[in-house]
Design a protein around this motif. Structure first.
Motif, short mmCIF file in Angstrom:
data_model
loop_
_atom_site.label_atom_id
_atom_site.label_comp_id
_atom_site.label_asym_id
_atom_site.label_seq_id
_atom_site.Cartn_x
_atom_site.Cartn_y
_atom_site.Cartn_z
N GLN A 247 -5.96 -99.12 17.15
CA GLN A 247 -5.54 -97.53 17.23
C GLN A 247 -6.61 -96.67 16.28
N ARG A 248 -7.44 -95.88 16.42
CA ARG A 248 -8.22 -95.28 16.29
C ARG A 248 -7.75 -93.49 15.57
N PHE A 249 -7.17 -93.06 14.16
CA PHE A 249 -7.05 -91.39 14.23
C PHE A 249 -8.12 -90.19 13.56
N LEU A 250 -8.06 -89.38 14.59
CA LEU A 250 -8.84 -88.88 14.17
C LEU A 250 -8.31 -87.53 14.05
N LEU A 251 -8.62 -86.39 12.83
CA LEU A 251 -7.59 -84.95 12.79
C LEU A 251 -7.87 -84.57 13.28
N GLY A 252 -6.86 -83.94 14.42
CA GLY A 252 -7.25 -82.65 15.41
C GLY A 252 -7.72 -83.70 16.69
N GLN A 253 -7.71 -84.80 17.04
CA GLN A 253 -8.31 -85.22 18.00
C GLN A 253 -7.14 -85.12 19.85
N LYS A 254 -7.47 -84.44 20.09
CA LYS A 254 -6.83 -84.21 21.74
C LYS A 254 -5.74 -82.88 21.19
N ILE A 255 -5.99 -81.88 20.26
CA ILE A 255 -4.94 -81.23 20.49
C ILE A 255 -5.31 -80.13 21.23
N ASP A 256 -4.78 -79.26 21.57
CA ASP A 256 -5.26 -78.14 22.48
C ASP A 256 -5.38 -77.14 21.35
N SER A 257 -6.19 -76.22 21.30
CA SER A 257 -6.18 -75.55 20.59
C SER A 257 -6.19 -73.83 20.80
N ASN A 258 -5.74 -74.10 21.81
CA ASN A 258 -4.62 -72.84 22.56
C ASN A 258 -3.75 -72.34 21.90
#
Length: 205
Positions: free
Chosen positions: A194-205
């Protein structure tokens, strides 16, 4: 008359291939001391041996991680082997770390092998490639050939096993693993990652 081979050369070849000392010595003698030629000969023998071991059950191993500089990319990987003894070997643990680094570096890789890619993903790639403007008007047979070649290339881009090793572009990951199977004498397989990217799939609202 057989040439004399330095024990240092024999040991170096053994480390690289995992073959026995006598096999390494014979290979070097047959190659007149040429390390690359001897390595190629033993690699072929070693890889054949590794192919046989690759069908054996591997349920031991480790879960390892890699965090890239800047802490914006992280990877978790499960690498399996057959025994806890091999799981504790420094060569096995180094392989796990190198594979985790490889995954962090290859952002287009999402699957362990091309065989793991879901059918709906493959069908979508076929649809996209077959509808591209540069082949849309070509004869069906030629169009199918081009589409297949492009889809195969795309699937390899998504497969970890088909990547060139970032530390040695002359070897593929699947062959790197086979070399370690030969070296350590057990089946080795990447079960998942599993790869984790900072901020990935986080809703900006």
């Amino acid at each position: 008359m057989k040439i004399q081979i330095s024990p240092h050369f024999v040991k170096e070849l053994r480390i690289k291939t995992g073959a026995g000392m006598m096999d390494c010595k014979k290979a070097l003698q047959s190659a007149d001391g040429n390390m690359d030629m001897a390595l190629e000969t033993l690699r072929k023998k070693g890889l054949a041996s590794a192919d046989k071991k690759s069908t054996r059950l591997a349920t031991e191993g480790i879960i390892d991680s890699y965090i890239h500089i800047g802490s914006r990319i992280g990877v978790l990987i499960e690498l399996n082997c057959e025994t806890d003894f091999v799981a504790r070997r420094i060569e096995f643990q180094k392989l796990a770390k190198n594979l985790a680094m490889q995954i962090a570096a290859c952002q287009s890789v999402f699957y362990v092998s091309a065989n793991d890619i879901p059918e709906d993903i493959i069908n979508n790639e076929i649809r996209i490639e077959s509808e591209k403007e540069d082949i849309i008007n070509k004869p069906l047979e030629i169009k199918d050939q081009i589409t297949k070649a492009r889809v195969d290339k795309r699937l390899k881009e998504m497969s970890l096993m088909d990547q060139s090793f970032i530390k040695d572009q002359n070897i593929l990951i699947k062959d790197l693993i086979k070399e370690h199977i030969s070296l350590l004498g057990e089946n080795i397989r990447v079960r998942r990652f599993q790869r984790f990217l900072l901020g990935q799939k986080i809703d900006s609202n």
